[in-house]
Write a protein that holds these residues in place. Structure first.
Motif, PDB file in Angstrom:
ATOM      1  N   GLU A 520       0.818  -1.210   0.000  1.00 16.07           N
ATOM      2  CA  GLU A 520       0.000   0.000   0.000  1.00 16.07           C
ATOM      3  C   GLU A 520       0.855   1.263   0.000  1.00 16.07           C
ATOM      4  N   ASP A 521       0.444   2.226  -0.806  1.00 20.39           N
ATOM      5  CA  ASP A 521       1.037   3.560  -0.790  1.00 20.39           C
ATOM      6  C   ASP A 521       0.223   4.384   0.202  1.00 20.39           C
ATOM      7  N   GLY A 525      -2.170   6.743  -1.763  1.00 20.63           N
ATOM      8  CA  GLY A 525      -3.253   5.806  -1.997  1.00 20.63           C
ATOM      9  C   GLY A 525      -2.933   4.816  -3.091  1.00 20.63           C
ATOM     10  N   GLY A 526      -3.664   3.723  -3.105  1.00 23.38           N
ATOM     11  CA  GLY A 526      -3.437   2.680  -4.091  1.00 23.38           C
ATOM     12  C   GLY A 526      -2.374   1.701  -3.639  1.00 23.38           C
ATOM     13  N   TYR A 527      -2.216   0.641  -4.424  1.00 21.44           N
ATOM     14  CA  TYR A 527      -1.303  -0.445  -4.080  1.00 21.44           C
ATOM     15  C   TYR A 527      -0.336  -0.704  -5.229  1.00 21.44           C
ATOM     16  N   PHE A 528       0.932  -0.917  -4.871  1.00 20.57           N
ATOM     17  CA  PHE A 528       1.951  -1.263  -5.851  1.00 20.57           C
ATOM     18  C   PHE A 528       1.854  -2.746  -6.201  1.00 20.57           C
ATOM     19  N   ALA A 529       2.200  -3.082  -7.442  1.00 19.61           N
ATOM     20  CA  ALA A 529       2.174  -4.482  -7.864  1.00 19.61           C
ATOM     21  C   ALA A 529       3.200  -5.303  -7.102  1.00 19.61           C
ATOM     22  N   ARG A 540       8.146   1.349  -9.149  1.00 18.50           N
ATOM     23  CA  ARG A 540       7.097   0.419  -8.714  1.00 18.50           C
ATOM     24  C   ARG A 540       5.762   0.933  -9.259  1.00 18.50           C
ATOM     25  N   LEU A 541       5.105   0.105 -10.041  1.00 15.36           N
ATOM     26  CA  LEU A 541       3.845   0.499 -10.665  1.00 15.36           C
ATOM     27  C   LEU A 541       2.656   0.072  -9.816  1.00 15.36           C
ATOM     28  N   LYS A 542       1.576   0.825  -9.959  1.00 17.41           N
ATOM     29  CA  LYS A 542       0.303   0.465  -9.339  1.00 17.41           C
ATOM     30  C   LYS A 542      -0.629  -0.023 -10.445  1.00 17.41           C
ATOM     31  N   ASN A 553      -5.360  -3.440  -8.340  1.00 18.62           N
ATOM     32  CA  ASN A 553      -6.047  -2.478  -7.488  1.00 18.62           C
ATOM     33  C   ASN A 553      -7.558  -2.658  -7.523  1.00 18.62           C
ATOM     34  N   ALA A 554      -8.110  -3.073  -8.658  1.00 17.72           N
ATOM     35  CA  ALA A 554      -9.540  -3.393  -8.696  1.00 17.72           C
ATOM     36  C   ALA A 554      -9.840  -4.585  -7.794  1.00 17.72           C
ATOM     37  N   LEU A 555      -8.981  -5.588  -7.839  1.00 17.60           N
ATOM     38  CA  LEU A 555      -9.160  -6.756  -6.974  1.00 17.60           C
ATOM     39  C   LEU A 555      -9.102  -6.362  -5.505  1.00 17.60           C
ATOM     40  N   MET A 556      -8.206  -5.432  -5.176  1.00 19.10           N
ATOM     41  CA  MET A 556      -8.101  -4.998  -3.785  1.00 19.10           C
ATOM     42  C   MET A 556      -9.359  -4.257  -3.338  1.00 19.10           C
TER      43      MET A 556
END
Length: 697
Positions: A520-521, A525-529, A540-542, A553-556
């Motif tokens: 998690e960032d 916000g959002g999550y890195f792969a 690091r991409l999200k 991120n949709a799955l999260m």
């Protein structure tokens, strides 16, 4: 002006790469890759190219030697990966050139999906061709500056030979080091900017309408050739149909599934589906059979069957499950990732794409005898003489003849199977099997799903106790990526609803906690792969695009939302909200953002089903079956004992059981239905509560 300069720099680089020849370089001391890590790497162990693994040590070696990296990303089932291997990596002259001028690195995209995702995004941003094998040239910091997909051994159609490209790349790297670094800085700034694009989330109906504009009204699916199933997009259209009751959404999904099932995407003989078709009519497949594609197709077909009770869908669901359980299932209870597109042709003895699957007219007539003529009035072949796969123009079926063809095909040399157990794809298969098992009253399917979850929880774990992405050869590595943890959480939540075992909630929480701590960032916000301690990458991409599986991120959002509604933990809701705030501004292409819009709908409009009574009571079974055999977008199912209380703030927190009978409440938002105690009453309430109060076709 900055963008114009960046484009100009890239055009200059490209021109120089394709313009001349150079012989240069010196020997590189290298340690060969370890084929025990994946079947794809094992396949390349005897290449004449001396491959390195992707790690910090390899990057350091490239910097120390002052040589560019040649990075090739592929996977075992990939036909063109095998072509590159045969034409280049086993060719003495080409291999010697690669070894002398570069530090060669080979990556199995399924084993290191975060590395693959980063360089696919980088290539797309540089305007380079994308696909597999992805062949890129990098500097010692990992910055890509040129590349492509397939390169021919000799000049062809205006394209230089691969050896010419190798020589020119080496020269360009030496001459334009500063320009490459500048291009890298611009690229990384663009990729970082894509990690945070806030604005309002588009509505479900708006996204569904945009998707309809892209549907092929003649052959189903989206766009033109090559045709991929784009299952998250079809899933969103189906969700929109259930929410709004509009026929046009339903018809697009049913027509698309019908064309795929009748066509060559579907393996009529052995069950299951290929990865995609190269034509618009779904007649000519690309012959990889992947676990993720089949898991998603099984899930979507089950959802649609719950509403239509279509016998063709049921038949296809059952043969797809048979394919999973008989062809991909491993002794440890998990599923292999894929079957290769290539196999040894029984006629020529050479490895040939689709050799195991294609039929000729004379083959069918010889095997079926007198029945062959009738069979060929129902099933067609795209190329009767050279060979093709079966397709039908209607829903006619010849099961006995298909079984005879299946038995005959089993005598052919089979395609290679990639026996890696991938965490995320196995979780997808487990969730699909659990839903299908509940819908069709097939306990063995649910048992298979539970075995997969047990394997993921107990065996896909590193020695330090961290979830792992791959299990292969008894080794669990590397560290799990975001998709693993999110898909695992969703599968565990599904099995909790199907079985009622509370241990699945504990597992869900553990995997989501790992995602929050390692991905998690917390600032933007959002999550890195990739986790903070994962593979070395420049950025690091999200993940926010469905390519083609739902984005991480949709799955999260979906997993956090579902556990939030079950537990009442507001921190989970807040984390999901931050994801939507982070990415909603980039949701401009409905085809690759469908999963995020669907997850946002779950977060906002979850359908909470509370069944009060003992789960094992005889009068509870009809209510449970009704829930699990009805398609309910954003379903949150909770069975509670009469004396227990739901989390604070739950709309059914104080709802009682009626007259000691199993009692159901259906809630959306803070509004709950009146209590019902019969299956038919519950069916009526479910269909009413899942639908938004709108009109129109």
């Amino acid at each position: 002006m900055t963008a114009i300069k960046a484009v100009a720099r890239f055009l200059i680089l490209t021109f120089l790469l394709l313009a001349g020849l150079l012989l240069a370089g010196g020997p590189v001391s290298a340690v060969p890759i370890d084929g025990r890590d994946s079947p794809y790497l094992a396949l390349h162990q005897n290449d004449l190219v001396i491959w390195h693994a992707w790690n910090a040590e390899t990057l350091a070696l490239a910097r120390r030697e002052g040589k560019p990296i040649f990075l090739s990303i592929g996977y075992l089932a990939c036909h063109w990966c095998h072509v590159m291997q045969d034409e280049h990596f086993r060719d003495p002259e080409t291999a010697a050139l690669i070894n002398r001028l570069f530090v060669p690195v080979l990556v199995d995209r399924e084993q290191q999906p975060d590395v693959d995702a980063f360089y696919m995004a980088a290539a797309a941003n540089l305007g380079l061709p994308t696909g597999w094998p992805l062949n890129l040239f990098l500097n010692g910091d990992g910055t890509p500056f040129f590349g492509g997909v397939y390169f021919p051994p000799e000049p062809r159609s205006g394209m230089p030979s691969f050896r010419q490209i190798l020589e020119r790349v080496s020269q360009t790297h030496a001459q334009m080091d500063s320009e490459i670094r500048d291009q890298g800085l611009s690229l990384y700034a663009t990729l970082r900017k894509a990690n945070h694009v806030p604005s309002p989330v588009p509505g479900l109906d708006q996204t569904a309408d945009h998707l309809l504009e892209q549907v092929d009204s003649f052959a189903g699916g989206f766009g033109v050739a090559p045709k991929f199933p784009y299952i998250p997009a079809l899933d969103l259209l189906w969700r929109a149909h259930l929410r709004y009751g509009k026929d046009r959404y339903r018809d697009a999904v049913i027509a698309s599934l019908s064309h795929m099932i009748r066509g060559g995407l579907h393996d009529h003989v052995g069950g299951g589906f290929y990865r995609y078709c190269v034509d618009a009519q779904w007649r000519e497949p690309h012959f990889e059979k992947m676990l993720d594609v089949n898991a998603q197709m099984l899930a979507l077909m089950t959802r649609v069957w719950k509403e239509t009770r279509d016998p063709v869908l049921e038949r296809t669901i059952r043969t797809t499950v048979r394919f999973l359980l008989e062809d991909l299932r491993l002794e440890n209870g998990g599923f292999a990732s894929a079957l290769d597109a290539d196999s040894r042709s029984p006629r020529t003895g050479r490895m040939t794409e689709g050799a195991y699957y294609v039929w000729r007219d004379q083959d069918i007539r010889r095997i079926l005898g007198k029945e062959g003529a009738d069979f060929l009035t129902v099933y067609g072949l795209e190329n009767m003489e050279a060979g093709g796969v079966l397709f039908t123009l209607d829903d006619s079926h010849r099961p006995a003849a298909l079984e005879r063809l299946r038995e005959a095909r089993a005598k052919r040399p089979p395609p290679r199977r990639d026996d890696k157990v991938l965490f995320d794809w196995n979780a997808m298969a487990a969730a699909a099997l659990a839903e299908a098992g509940a819908a069709f009253a097939e306990p063995s399917w649910i048992e298979a799903a539970e075995q997969v979850l047990a394997l993921l929880a107990n065996k896909l774990v590193t020695p330090s106790g961290i979830p792992a992405h791959v299990l292969y050869g008894g080794k669990a590595a590397p560290i799990a990526v975001l998709d693993d943890l999110a898909q695992g959480a969703l599968a565990s939540l599904t099995l909790y609803e199907v079985t009622g075992r509370k241990s699945y909630l504990t597992t869900t929480r553990a995997w989501l906690d790992r995602a929050r701590s390692a991905h998690e960032d917390t600032e933007l916000g959002g999550y890195f792969a990739s986790p903070h301690d994962g593979a070395p990458l420049p950025v690091r991409l999200k993940p926010m695009l469905d390519h083609p599986n739902p984005s991480g991120n949709a799955l999260m959002v979906e997993a956090l939302a579902r556990l939030y509604y079950l537990s009442g933990d507001t921190e989970l809701r807040q984390s999901a909200d931050r994801i939507l705030e982070t990415f909603s501004g980039s949701l401009d292409d409905s085809l690759v953002h469908a999963a995020m819009v669907g997850a946002a709908d779950t977060l906002a409009e979850a359908l909470q089903l509370v069944l009060v009574g003992k789960r094992s009571a005889p009068d509870m079974a009809p209510l449970l079956n009704r829930v699990l055999r009805t398609d309910l977008p954003g379903r949150i199912l909770l069975v509670k004992a009469p004396e227990s209380r739901l989390p604070k703030g739950h709309p059914a927190r104080d709802k009682p059981q009626l007259e000691d009978r199993a009692t159901a409440y259906v809630c959306r938002g803070q509004v709950c239905s009146l209590p019902v105690t019969t299956s038919q009453e519950l069916s009526d309430v479910l269909r009413d509560m899942r639908r938004f109060q709108t009109s129109g076709k």
